[in-house]
Design a protein around this motif. Structure first.
Motif, PDB file in Angstrom:
ATOM      1  N   ARG A  90       0.865  -1.179   0.000  1.00  0.00           N
ATOM      2  CA  ARG A  90       0.000   0.000   0.000  1.00  0.00           C
ATOM      3  C   ARG A  90       0.907   1.236   0.000  1.00  0.00           C
ATOM      4  NH1 ARG A  90      -3.981   0.310   4.844  1.00  0.00           N
ATOM      5  NH2 ARG A  90      -4.540  -1.658   3.877  1.00  0.00           N
ATOM      6  N   LEU A  96       2.785   6.134  -5.392  1.00  0.00           N
ATOM      7  CA  LEU A  96       2.365   4.986  -6.196  1.00  0.00           C
ATOM      8  C   LEU A  96       3.347   4.678  -7.323  1.00  0.00           C
ATOM      9  CD1 LEU A  96       0.050   2.892  -6.827  1.00  0.00           C
ATOM     10  CD2 LEU A  96      -0.775   4.577  -8.459  1.00  0.00           C
ATOM     11  N   HIS A  97       3.677   5.666  -8.132  1.00  0.00           N
ATOM     12  CA  HIS A  97       4.537   5.414  -9.298  1.00  0.00           C
ATOM     13  C   HIS A  97       5.967   5.054  -8.893  1.00  0.00           C
ATOM     14  CE1 HIS A  97       1.352   6.471 -11.999  1.00  0.00           C
ATOM     15  NE2 HIS A  97       1.166   7.620 -11.373  1.00  0.00           N
ATOM     16  N   LYS A 100       5.771   1.427  -7.651  1.00  0.00           N
ATOM     17  CA  LYS A 100       5.638   0.549  -8.818  1.00  0.00           C
ATOM     18  C   LYS A 100       6.997   0.361  -9.493  1.00  0.00           C
ATOM     19  CE  LYS A 100       3.341   0.399 -13.323  1.00  0.00           C
ATOM     20  NZ  LYS A 100       2.420   1.115 -14.210  1.00  0.00           N
ATOM     21  N   GLN A 104       9.201  -3.084  -9.982  1.00  0.00           N
ATOM     22  CA  GLN A 104       9.620  -3.510 -11.321  1.00  0.00           C
ATOM     23  C   GLN A 104      11.138  -3.673 -11.415  1.00  0.00           C
ATOM     24  OE1 GLN A 104       7.769  -0.294 -13.517  1.00  0.00           O
ATOM     25  NE2 GLN A 104       6.118  -1.644 -14.225  1.00  0.00           N
ATOM     26  N   CYS A 112       3.683  -9.491 -10.044  1.00  0.00           N
ATOM     27  CA  CYS A 112       3.022  -8.415  -9.326  1.00  0.00           C
ATOM     28  C   CYS A 112       1.752  -8.025 -10.060  1.00  0.00           C
ATOM     29  CB  CYS A 112       3.946  -7.198  -9.200  1.00  0.00           C
ATOM     30  SG  CYS A 112       3.193  -5.820  -8.313  1.00  0.00           S
ATOM     31  N   ASP A 113       0.679  -7.861  -9.305  1.00  0.00           N
ATOM     32  CA  ASP A 113      -0.592  -7.419  -9.860  1.00  0.00           C
ATOM     33  C   ASP A 113      -1.007  -6.129  -9.168  1.00  0.00           C
ATOM     34  OD1 ASP A 113      -1.176  -9.687 -11.595  1.00  0.00           O
ATOM     35  OD2 ASP A 113      -1.425 -10.829  -9.747  1.00  0.00           O
ATOM     36  N   LYS A 114      -1.530  -5.193  -9.958  1.00  0.00           N
ATOM     37  CA  LYS A 114      -2.152  -3.996  -9.397  1.00  0.00           C
ATOM     38  C   LYS A 114      -3.607  -4.367  -9.140  1.00  0.00           C
ATOM     39  CE  LYS A 114      -2.632   0.929 -10.182  1.00  0.00           C
ATOM     40  NZ  LYS A 114      -2.397   2.045 -11.124  1.00  0.00           N
ATOM     41  N   THR A 116      -7.536  -3.856  -6.775  1.00  0.00           N
ATOM     42  CA  THR A 116      -8.461  -2.963  -6.083  1.00  0.00           C
ATOM     43  C   THR A 116      -8.456  -3.322  -4.607  1.00  0.00           C
ATOM     44  OG1 THR A 116     -10.330  -4.451  -6.420  1.00  0.00           O
ATOM     45  CG2 THR A 116      -9.939  -2.786  -8.114  1.00  0.00           C
ATOM     46  N   ASP A 119      -5.079  -2.478  -0.641  1.00  0.00           N
ATOM     47  CA  ASP A 119      -3.709  -2.482  -1.153  1.00  0.00           C
ATOM     48  C   ASP A 119      -3.714  -2.135  -2.637  1.00  0.00           C
ATOM     49  OD1 ASP A 119      -2.655  -3.488   1.349  1.00  0.00           O
ATOM     50  OD2 ASP A 119      -3.572  -5.394   0.797  1.00  0.00           O
ATOM     51  N   CYS A 120      -2.602  -1.632  -3.121  1.00  0.00           N
ATOM     52  CA  CYS A 120      -2.501  -1.317  -4.554  1.00  0.00           C
ATOM     53  C   CYS A 120      -1.844  -2.445  -5.337  1.00  0.00           C
ATOM     54  CB  CYS A 120      -1.700  -0.034  -4.755  1.00  0.00           C
ATOM     55  SG  CYS A 120      -2.586   1.422  -4.207  1.00  0.00           S
ATOM     56  N   PHE A 121      -0.921  -3.158  -4.689  1.00  0.00           N
ATOM     57  CA  PHE A 121      -0.194  -4.227  -5.366  1.00  0.00           C
ATOM     58  C   PHE A 121      -0.190  -5.483  -4.505  1.00  0.00           C
ATOM     59  CE2 PHE A 121       1.943  -0.237  -6.591  1.00  0.00           C
ATOM     60  CZ  PHE A 121       1.731  -0.263  -7.963  1.00  0.00           C
TER      61      PHE A 121
END
Length: 163
Positions: A90, A96-97, A100, A104, A112-114, A116, A119-121
């Motif tokens: 989170r 966020l970016h 991410k 990566q 890794c999945d984004k 809902t 959590d974001c990931f």
């Protein structure tokens, strides 16, 4: 022409837009899902067709974007990564970016999945030790909250839902 969504479920690939493929295409995809290294001759036999016909079908499946890659399944433990973890991430506000990008750029994150929700990931991480896990998570902790669960075993691998 509508785009198809592919779902790789272990030994079978399900195509969410089935009018785009026929039974022969499905046989080719099923055979490749089990073993992506099948020879063209073996693949043609599995689909009940000639090698040139199978080659043409494969070419068209690739051109249409149905087959995106031929891949392998590697055991991380055999490469020295005996531990796996699921990490819920989170990001802090405005991060966020950056988070991410950190995920990566960290090769130990193998998936890794984004998502809902809170959590974001949700990511899968392989490590050699708890110390290595701490080091990786410490880099992210400056920019996100994490919640980690160690994987003990995988009693259910990806598979088809009941049909």
């Amino acid at each position: 022409m509508k785009a198809s969504r592919l779902i790789n479920l272990g030994e079978r690939i399900v195509v969410a837009n089935p009018e785009r493929i026929d039974e022969t295409d499905q046989k080719l995809l099923d055979a490749l899902a089990v073993n992506a290294r099948l020879s063209l001759k073996e693949l043609a036999q599995a689909a009940g067709m000639s090698s040139p016909s199978a080659a043409e079908r494969l070419r068209r499946l690739e051109e249409r974007g149905i087959i995106r890659a031929f891949t392998i399944d590697i055991d991380p433990a055999a490469l020295g990564y005996p531990m796996q973890a699921i990490v819920r991430v989170r990001p802090l506000p405005g991060q966020l970016h950056i988070v991410k990008k950190l995920i990566q750029e960290t090769p130990e994150f193998i998936e890794c999945d984004k998502v809902t929700g809170d959590d974001c990931f949700i990511a899968r991480l392989v490590v050699r030790s708890m110390g290595e896990l701490d080091g990786i998570l410490d880099k992210i902790a400056e920019r996100a909250e994490t919640n980690t669960s160690m994987i003990k075993s995988s009693p259910v691998k990806r598979r088809l839902p009941p049909v």
